[in-house]
Design an enzyme around this catalytic site. Sequence first.
Site, PDB file in Angstrom:
ATOM      1  N   GLY A   1       0.769  -1.066  -0.167  1.00  0.00           N
ATOM      2  CA  GLY A   1      -0.080  -0.062   0.084  1.00  0.00           C
ATOM      3  C   GLY A   1       0.781   1.428  -0.163  1.00  0.00           C
ATOM      4  O   GLY A   1       1.719   1.370  -0.839  1.00  0.00           O
ATOM      5  N   ILE A   2       0.271   2.141   0.913  1.00  0.00           N
ATOM      6  CA  ILE A   2       0.966   3.640   0.861  1.00  0.00           C
ATOM      7  C   ILE A   2       2.485   3.467   1.386  1.00  0.00           C
ATOM      8  O   ILE A   2       3.274   4.200   0.527  1.00  0.00           O
ATOM      9  CB  ILE A   2       0.263   4.399   1.902  1.00  0.00           C
ATOM     10  CG1 ILE A   2      -1.097   4.701   1.497  1.00  0.00           C
ATOM     11  CG2 ILE A   2       1.099   5.848   1.998  1.00  0.00           C
ATOM     12  CD1 ILE A   2      -2.237   5.075   2.471  1.00  0.00           C
TER      13      ILE A   2
ATOM     14  N   ASP B   1       7.157  -7.139  14.552  1.00  0.00           N
ATOM     15  CA  ASP B   1       5.759  -6.929  14.662  1.00  0.00           C
ATOM     16  C   ASP B   1       5.538  -5.738  15.579  1.00  0.00           C
ATOM     17  O   ASP B   1       5.955  -5.881  16.935  1.00  0.00           O
ATOM     18  CB  ASP B   1       5.132  -8.167  15.389  1.00  0.00           C
ATOM     19  CG  ASP B   1       3.858  -8.214  15.703  1.00  0.00           C
ATOM     20  OD1 ASP B   1       3.085  -7.217  15.583  1.00  0.00           O
ATOM     21  OD2 ASP B   1       2.981  -9.266  16.063  1.00  0.00           O
TER      22      ASP B   1
ATOM     23  N   TYR C   1     -10.059   3.068  15.757  1.00  0.00           N
ATOM     24  CA  TYR C   1      -9.224   3.512  14.942  1.00  0.00           C
ATOM     25  C   TYR C   1      -8.808   4.727  14.939  1.00  0.00           C
ATOM     26  O   TYR C   1      -7.611   5.375  15.040  1.00  0.00           O
ATOM     27  CB  TYR C   1      -9.611   3.036  13.567  1.00  0.00           C
ATOM     28  CG  TYR C   1      -8.730   3.384  12.252  1.00  0.00           C
ATOM     29  CD1 TYR C   1      -7.259   3.398  12.274  1.00  0.00           C
ATOM     30  CD2 TYR C   1      -9.235   3.875  11.162  1.00  0.00           C
ATOM     31  CE1 TYR C   1      -6.663   3.762  11.230  1.00  0.00           C
ATOM     32  CE2 TYR C   1      -8.745   4.409  10.088  1.00  0.00           C
ATOM     33  CZ  TYR C   1      -7.304   4.489  10.127  1.00  0.00           C
ATOM     34  OH  TYR C   1      -6.584   4.723   8.986  1.00  0.00           O
TER      35      TYR C   1
ATOM     36  N   LYS D   1      -5.146   7.249  15.927  1.00  0.00           N
ATOM     37  CA  LYS D   1      -4.710   8.134  15.008  1.00  0.00           C
ATOM     38  C   LYS D   1      -4.845   9.635  15.456  1.00  0.00           C
ATOM     39  O   LYS D   1      -3.998  10.447  15.236  1.00  0.00           O
ATOM     40  CB  LYS D   1      -5.294   8.009  13.719  1.00  0.00           C
ATOM     41  CG  LYS D   1      -5.110   6.630  12.902  1.00  0.00           C
ATOM     42  CD  LYS D   1      -3.626   6.712  12.502  1.00  0.00           C
ATOM     43  CE  LYS D   1      -3.430   5.457  11.701  1.00  0.00           C
ATOM     44  NZ  LYS D   1      -1.942   5.315  11.119  1.00  0.00           N
TER      45      LYS D   1
ATOM     46  N   VAL E   1      -7.870   5.387   0.365  1.00  0.00           N
ATOM     47  CA  VAL E   1      -6.891   5.057  -0.412  1.00  0.00           C
ATOM     48  C   VAL E   1      -7.141   3.531  -0.928  1.00  0.00           C
ATOM     49  O   VAL E   1      -7.281   2.638  -0.057  1.00  0.00           O
ATOM     50  CB  VAL E   1      -5.502   5.100  -0.139  1.00  0.00           C
ATOM     51  CG1 VAL E   1      -4.456   5.124  -0.920  1.00  0.00           C
ATOM     52  CG2 VAL E   1      -5.372   6.442   0.713  1.00  0.00           C
TER      53      VAL E   1
ATOM     54  N   THR F   1      -5.717   0.240  -1.155  1.00  0.00           N
ATOM     55  CA  THR F   1      -4.430  -0.507  -1.080  1.00  0.00           C
ATOM     56  C   THR F   1      -4.858  -1.996  -0.720  1.00  0.00           C
ATOM     57  O   THR F   1      -5.945  -2.383  -0.336  1.00  0.00           O
ATOM     58  CB  THR F   1      -4.003   0.093   0.445  1.00  0.00           C
ATOM     59  OG1 THR F   1      -4.872  -0.174   1.504  1.00  0.00           O
ATOM     60  CG2 THR F   1      -3.605   1.679   0.173  1.00  0.00           C
TER      61      THR F   1
END
Length: 248
Positions: A18-19, A66, A154, A158, A187, A189
Amino acid sequence: MSGELSGATALVTGATAGIGRAVALRLGTLGAEVVVHGRDARRGADVVREVSVAGDGATARFVAADLAEADDVRRLAAEAGDVDILVNNAGVYRFADTAGTSSEMFDVHMAINARAPLLLVGRLAPGMAARGHGAIVNLSTIAAGAPARNAGAYGASKAALELLTRVWADEFGGRGVRVNAVRSGPVRTPGTSEMGEEALRTVSRATVLDRPAVPEEIAEAVLFLVSSRASYITGAILEARGGQLALG
Ligand SMILES: NC(=O)c1ccc[n+]([C@@H]2O[C@H](COP(=O)([O-])OP(=O)(O)OC[C@H]3O[C@@H](n4cnc5c(N)ncnc54)[C@H](OP(=O)(O)O)[C@@H]3O)[C@@H](O)[C@H]2O)c1
């Protein structure tokens, strides 16, 4: 080689997809030595190979860790060594309403999305500051700044990362280290493809541009913030979200 970032070393977390992968490839194109982080060694090796061909003479190496495990994060910092650029990109996003959010689910978001960047910055930014230069970019989301359905854990993780971005900008800015965040919209991804096409389309309808980004578009925002073109920018949350629709 003579790229804009030649001589610089960059650690990109979550660079196996992805990103993060797009950021690693762009950094390689500009001549940086890239430390590609992730868990999946096969995809890590693929990205290392892609970085090597992306830039004339670019070098890359893979480090597995991890980020849910604090000891593994510390080992990653030690194995990365001195870096000039840190991109805290690795992240998880799982969706549930509040009653359906287990303590494990909350903890894993906080551990990977906020604690891991904290530990990496704590170990790598002092070295940048001692050398008098460095750039850190953290990947955030529009769910950090506005309520997003079923994204409480989530968004909270963030939002913590965005606040830490501004704390770190203050803490290290006087010694030449800039710290910024990119607040991304949807996005396309590997991670979002697991949500299904319809879910991605629904989220994308909340953007002015009416489409998800491709990873390279978010990578450009990250690359701008690490570059000398952003030399007077620190503590900023740069929105790359496809625009916010007006109310009404
Ligand atoms: N995609 C979006 O719509 C979107 C929107 C806003 C913000 N963001 C943020 O942008 C970042 C990248 O998102 P993405 O969609 O590109 O992610 P993705 O496709 O799901 O890839 C996630 C990357 O993070 C790594 N990762 C995940 N859990 C990890 C763990 N426990 N330890 C170490 N590495 C781990 C994965 O590595 P392995 O697979 O090798 O383990 C992979 O490289 C995330 O921080 C995300 O929150 C994404």
